[in-house]
Enzyme design. Structure first.
Site, PDB file in Angstrom:
ATOM      1  N   GLU A 153       0.812  -1.206   0.000  1.00 39.85           N
ATOM      2  CA  GLU A 153       0.000   0.000   0.000  1.00 39.85           C
ATOM      3  C   GLU A 153       0.855   1.270   0.000  1.00 39.85           C
ATOM      4  O   GLU A 153       0.453   2.300  -0.559  1.00 39.85           O
ATOM      5  CB  GLU A 153      -0.987   0.012   1.173  1.00 39.85           C
TER       6      GLU A 153
ATOM      7  N   SER B 112      12.783 -42.813 -14.034  1.00 43.97           N
ATOM      8  CA  SER B 112      11.747 -41.808 -13.784  1.00 43.97           C
ATOM      9  C   SER B 112      11.933 -40.530 -14.596  1.00 43.97           C
ATOM     10  O   SER B 112      11.125 -39.614 -14.493  1.00 43.97           O
ATOM     11  CB  SER B 112      11.718 -41.451 -12.295  1.00 43.97           C
TER      12      SER B 112
ATOM     13  N   SER C  23      19.219 -40.090   7.995  1.00 43.81           N
ATOM     14  CA  SER C  23      19.446 -40.507   9.386  1.00 43.81           C
ATOM     15  C   SER C  23      20.752 -41.268   9.547  1.00 43.81           C
ATOM     16  O   SER C  23      21.442 -41.132  10.562  1.00 43.81           O
ATOM     17  CB  SER C  23      18.265 -41.359   9.880  1.00 43.81           C
TER      18      SER C  23
ATOM     19  N   ALA D  88       5.135 -36.356  -9.091  1.00 41.53           N
ATOM     20  CA  ALA D  88       4.846 -36.479 -10.524  1.00 41.53           C
ATOM     21  C   ALA D  88       4.658 -37.955 -10.828  1.00 41.53           C
ATOM     22  O   ALA D  88       5.555 -38.766 -10.575  1.00 41.53           O
ATOM     23  CB  ALA D  88       5.991 -35.903 -11.352  1.00 41.53           C
TER      24      ALA D  88
ATOM     25  N   LEU E 147      18.557 -29.789  -6.807  1.00 38.26           N
ATOM     26  CA  LEU E 147      17.487 -29.181  -6.003  1.00 38.26           C
ATOM     27  C   LEU E 147      17.630 -27.661  -5.935  1.00 38.26           C
ATOM     28  O   LEU E 147      17.498 -27.062  -4.863  1.00 38.26           O
ATOM     29  CB  LEU E 147      17.451 -29.782  -4.589  1.00 38.26           C
TER      30      LEU E 147
ATOM     31  N   THR F 228      16.675 -40.425  -2.661  1.00 39.64           N
ATOM     32  CA  THR F 228      16.579 -39.573  -3.851  1.00 39.64           C
ATOM     33  C   THR F 228      17.936 -38.988  -4.203  1.00 39.64           C
ATOM     34  O   THR F 228      18.312 -38.929  -5.383  1.00 39.64           O
ATOM     35  CB  THR F 228      15.561 -38.441  -3.607  1.00 39.64           C
TER      36      THR F 228
ATOM     37  N   GLU G 299      10.040 -32.899  -2.081  1.00 38.59           N
ATOM     38  CA  GLU G 299      10.244 -33.557  -3.379  1.00 38.59           C
ATOM     39  C   GLU G 299      11.020 -34.832  -3.096  1.00 38.59           C
ATOM     40  O   GLU G 299      12.245 -34.841  -3.136  1.00 38.59           O
ATOM     41  CB  GLU G 299      10.997 -32.653  -4.347  1.00 38.59           C
TER      42      GLU G 299
END
Length: 365
Positions: free
Chosen positions: A57, A173, A226, A159, A209, A201, A296
């Site tokens: 504003e 993939s 971990s 996906a 990423l 991953t 992801e």
């Protein structure tokens, strides 16, 4: 009715302006504003461009100059009434002798929460509330969650094929979805404070990423590992100016010496399944001022997050492909439902197309 249509028209434009601040204003909300002069002509537009700088504003009023007096100001969020990084916006609105204030939604921040509206009314300004309120709330769903629940907003991006597979049984993939869909993923990355993925991953795909779109920001990278299995030479650990956090088990402290010094570490207790306690991790991330997280990851980590009721939203990209392989990898794994009525349920939101794919937004109940 005609007057309300005009209000909706300008509020829609406020929302479009507000979106221009994505990736730049967190932890502040996305806000756009339009000032009309007393004849009803647009005199100024503005949006919140960067955290710590002028609010929407103020930018709109600066653009309007001396044309604001006796006019109308549209804002998708109630103007602030407290001193933060900047002075109270409602004071400037009053000093400009605005006649009418039109807002989309009240501010959920307890420091504001209706005080800006009341201050405007006390100054004799006509206040019109709740114009396109649902759309305004959706735009700032992250901010609302932060303010009302004191936690990070968690979304999962997946996906898949039509039959819900995110990879073949061999792990193939790339690429399930189209280039247009993948570009939308980069827009989402720009929107969130952090991207979170699991060790599998990183090991299998070795992703960077980051946000590979000029002018967009790359969020913090969070790797749940971990047992510290991810190679220290992985792309996510490169010294590329992006903050990376490893969430590891307290019992694997000695292995941390193999990772670069600039990688941040959060040592976490394990849950009963021997995995990182996600509730503990998300609380620590919130304390680090990470207010929104885009997951992801693979189906197993997605499943753990879902099983623990930690998902607020899902972005499901669906490609017009079918694998038909029972051993292929699913979007969500790691739990078994016997009765269909016990399924995890979510509410469909917006459906968008990225030819030949579609993307469905959903909110978990």
């Amino acid at each position: 009715m005609q007057k309300m249509n005009i209000h909706e028209k300008y509020m829609k434009e406020c929302l479009d302006l507000a979106k221009l601040g994505e990736g730049c204003v967190s932890p502040n909300p996305l806000v756009g504003s339009i000032v009309l002069d007393k004849e009803g002509n647009v005199a100024g537009r503005g949006y919140h461009q960067k955290y710590g700088e002028a609010h929407a504003e103020i930018n709109a009023l600066n653009a309007a100059g001396n044309k604001a007096e006796g006019g109308t100001i549209y804002i998708n969020l109630e103007p602030c009434s407290h001193h933060g990084k900047t002075p109270p916006c409602i004071d400037r609105i009053i000093s400009e002798k605005i006649k009418t204030l039109v807002i989309g939604m009240a501010d959920p921040n307890p420091l504001v929460a209706g005080k800006g509206i009341q201050k405007a009314r006390n100054a004799g300004i006509e206040v019109i509330e709740k114009v396109l309120e649902d759309k305004c709330k959706k735009l700032n769903e992250i901010f609302i969650t932060n303010m009302t629940e004191n936690r990070s907003f968690i979304s999962v991006k997946a996906a898949s094929t039509i039959d819900g597979k995110i990879a073949t049984s061999t792990g193939s993939s790339k690429w399930i979805t189209s280039e247009a869909a993948r570009e939308e993923v980069h827009r989402l990355r720009n929107k969130y404070d952090a991207i979170l993925t699991g060790s599998e991953t990183v090991i299998v795909d070795n992703p960077s990423l980051n946000c590979r779109k000029e002018g967009w920001n790359s969020p913090v990278r969070i790797i749940i590992d971990s047992e510290l299995r991810t190679p220290a030479a992985s792309n996510v650990y490169k010294n590329d100016g992006i903050t990376t956090i490893i969430a590891a088990s307290e019992s694997n402290f000695d292995k941390l010496k193999f990772y670069p010094d600039y990688v941040d570490i959060i040592l976490c207790p394990l849950n009963q399944d021997g995995k990182v306690n996600l509730e503990f991790l998300f609380q620590k991330l919130y304390e680090k001022r990470i207010f929104s997280i885009l997951v992801e990851a693979g189906g197993i980590l997605n499943g753990v997050i879902l099983k623990n009721n930690l998902i607020d939203k899902i972005y499901l990209f669906i490609a017009p492909k079918i694998l038909g392989d029972n051993s292929a990898k699913n979007s969500f794994e790691g739990f078994k439902i016997e009765d269909i009525n016990d399924s995890n349920k979510f509410i469909f939101g917006e459906v968008r197309t990225f030819p030949p794919d579609i993307m469905i937004e959903g909110y978990f109940k």
